[in-house]
Design an enzyme around this catalytic site. Sequence first.
Site, PDB file in Angstrom:
ATOM      1  CG  ASN A 133     -20.718 -24.331  31.723  1.00  0.00           C
ATOM      2  OD1 ASN A 133     -20.555 -25.119  32.646  1.00  0.00           O
ATOM      3  ND2 ASN A 133     -20.351 -24.571  30.480  1.00  0.00           N
ATOM      4  N   GLY A 134     -21.862 -20.646  34.135  1.00  0.00           N
ATOM      5  CA  GLY A 134     -22.339 -19.277  34.298  1.00  0.00           C
ATOM      6  C   GLY A 134     -22.537 -18.975  35.771  1.00  0.00           C
TER       7      GLY A 134
ATOM      8  NE  ARG B 256     -13.736 -24.232  26.609  1.00  0.00           N
ATOM      9  CZ  ARG B 256     -14.566 -23.327  26.122  1.00  0.00           C
ATOM     10  NH1 ARG B 256     -15.202 -22.513  26.926  1.00  0.00           N
ATOM     11  NH2 ARG B 256     -14.742 -23.231  24.841  1.00  0.00           N
TER      12      ARG B 256
ATOM     13  CE  LYS C  54       0.840 -17.335  26.505  1.00  0.00           C
ATOM     14  NZ  LYS C  54      -0.158 -16.303  26.888  1.00  0.00           N
TER      15      LYS C  54
ATOM     16  CD  GLU D 148      -1.798 -17.835  31.226  1.00  0.00           C
ATOM     17  OE1 GLU D 148      -2.937 -18.035  30.856  1.00  0.00           O
ATOM     18  OE2 GLU D 148      -0.931 -17.327  30.480  1.00  0.00           O
TER      19      GLU D 148
ATOM     20  CD1 TRP E 293     -11.398 -22.540  36.892  1.00  0.00           C
ATOM     21  CD2 TRP E 293     -12.991 -21.014  37.251  1.00  0.00           C
ATOM     22  NE1 TRP E 293     -10.784 -21.384  37.301  1.00  0.00           N
ATOM     23  CE2 TRP E 293     -11.733 -20.429  37.529  1.00  0.00           C
ATOM     24  CE3 TRP E 293     -14.134 -20.236  37.416  1.00  0.00           C
ATOM     25  CZ2 TRP E 293     -11.599 -19.113  37.962  1.00  0.00           C
ATOM     26  CZ3 TRP E 293     -14.001 -18.922  37.843  1.00  0.00           C
ATOM     27  CH2 TRP E 293     -12.740 -18.377  38.110  1.00  0.00           C
TER      28      TRP E 293
ATOM     29  CG  HIS F 150      10.151   7.392  36.794  1.00  0.00           C
ATOM     30  ND1 HIS F 150      10.509   8.678  37.100  1.00  0.00           N
ATOM     31  CD2 HIS F 150      10.367   7.249  35.466  1.00  0.00           C
ATOM     32  CE1 HIS F 150      10.910   9.308  36.001  1.00  0.00           C
ATOM     33  NE2 HIS F 150      10.830   8.450  34.995  1.00  0.00           N
TER      34      HIS F 150
ATOM     35  CE  LYS G 242      -7.610 -21.636  25.040  1.00  0.00           C
ATOM     36  NZ  LYS G 242      -6.360 -20.838  24.969  1.00  0.00           N
TER      37      LYS G 242
ATOM     38  CB  CYS H 193     -17.968 -24.850  33.796  1.00  0.00           C
ATOM     39  SG  CYS H 193     -17.737 -24.071  35.394  1.00  0.00           S
TER      40      CYS H 193
ATOM     41  CD  GLU I 148       1.153 -12.988  26.004  1.00  0.00           C
ATOM     42  OE1 GLU I 148       0.321 -12.448  26.763  1.00  0.00           O
ATOM     43  OE2 GLU I 148       1.124 -14.200  25.733  1.00  0.00           O
TER      44      GLU I 148
END
Length: 615
Positions: free
Chosen positions: A103-104, A27, A493, A496, A77, A512, A610, A2, A489
Amino acid sequence: MCGIVGYIGAQQAPPILLEGLSRLEHRGYDSAGLVVRANGRGPRALKVAKRAGRVRDLADGLPKRFAGTAGIGHTRWATHGPANDVNAHPHTDAAQRVAVVHNGIIDNAAALRDKLTADGVELVSDTDTEVIAHLIGQSEADTLEGKVRDALSVIDGTWGLAVLHADFPDRIVVARNGSPLIVGVGDKEMYVASDLAALVRHTTTVAMLDDGELATVTANGFTTFRHDLTATSKAASRVDVDPASYEDATENQWGHASYMHKEMLEQPAAAERMLRGRLDERFGAAHLGGLNMEPREFRAIRRVKILGCGSAYYVGQMGAGLIEDLARIPADAEAASEFRYRNPIIEPDTLYVAVSQSGETIDSLLAVQEIRRKGGRVIGLVNVVGSAIARECDGGIYLHAGPEVAVASTKALTNMFLGFALLAIQLGRVRDLSIADGKRLVTALAALPGQIEQILAKEEEYAEVARTLAEAPSLFFIGRVRGFPVAREGAQKFKEISYRHAEAYQTSELKHGPLALIEPALPTVAIVPADDLTERNVGALHEIAARRGPLVVVTHEGVDLGGVAATRLDVPRSEPELDPILMTLPLQLLAYHAALHLGHDIDKPRNLAKSVTVE
Ligand code: F6R
């Protein structure tokens, strides 16, 4: 997560707020809104516009006569309630005299909603934020500061918030507790934002609020205070950032199609900045003044524990490998999001390292606080100067990657790896790392920016491979020891931004279980450096090929893949300890081009944002 922006001064607020929101859109991008205070204190003094969708949708739909010289805005968000027009911020009280952006997360929102409902208040949204507006509206304090204080005194949770009130037309009150809030100083005008990105076009003179701090912002200045309304007298100072680096990638001189592309291509320059002045070629050592540690303190360290989230966690695993290899100190990385929930044992001779691009990731910040509460020493590898984690740590290494806007982190991660390499050399050189080995690594580090450039120059080659991978519904990424965090990683990516299922395994674990899934429709991206494990890795490639699994192999020139049919992507050779970062770069480009091919919004992948500032 946010974004908040605010303005008070002589100019019209809406264009400033919209521009600020567009800079914060990474954000949170499921809805956006703003409120301005029109002239006078009448019943319609606050004008609100908000809607689900992007900031440009909000701008397109703004009523013609939407004017005012003070206002606050938000890009969301979703945490409580779906992304729709009603749940978008700002939220107001029933009388429409209070407007809040937040935000939060308010942890006791459900209980507060019940209480407000019992008091006869009609809540219109599903959000936790709306309760703050009603609580401020209900307060009988004489001042806006007192009303905000009253509301916050019954709220549990985290907030970065900004409040506009029709009866207090000369001010915006802001507060911080776990979510960043910055006040920007202009000439007879003031700004507030949750991120520097929304401010730098207007001012680089800022004050960053601390947790538990509030501020009153008027056109002529600001004052800061605590919840009990005692002054904290914070002063503003200039931050050393280049406003040009925040310009929109699509409209600036770099001419990139996205921030992610711009940021990937900035990696050679960012790596050079990171290393500048920190390599000691004469003694094969590193200069890391920001750690605030003496050689004898380095020598006393018996263990290193690295904490980060998501990709920062995976680079942390690469970092742990570097520290074990070069300093021979037991080291491991752990997801910061889990750390404090298992009542961790904090040891005095362990060096804790928090790694974070934003320096605001709440899980990482809370892990740092847990360590400090228990008396541990923690250093930060952080990109954003002055961020919460950077301020909370005992010392640290700034990453100097420059602003990173794309949700998928690239250049900051590369610099995190370099930070770990420098730390490992520093720790090693006060122990058993010889001057010859130190010099070997320092020389290799100095060569890395040029090698990164060579890899990025092969973009077209990777793009072609990526287009094929993008057609597969599911992929494996495999690597062994140093290669495993690279594979993790790479998978991160890929999933995502391409939304394809991608899973990382240790190459050694294939037999395995996961080998059962290998078939022509499931490609595997394998990390196969030229090292003492090459032969074993090539053995696994044969096993995959025998089951007709398509293979893409990230490897070094000259590595013999034993005749296995594979698309090979060769990267330049470095010292083996530094291979992980060079092998990560092709994977960034594979993910990027797969997402581009699939037509996704690369900088704003679905469901993500982000900087995750909520738990
Ligand atoms: C992935 C990504 C995230 C972040 C994670 C931690 O590309 O960017 O997984 O790495 O959310 O963020 P920071 O580094 O800001 O703490």
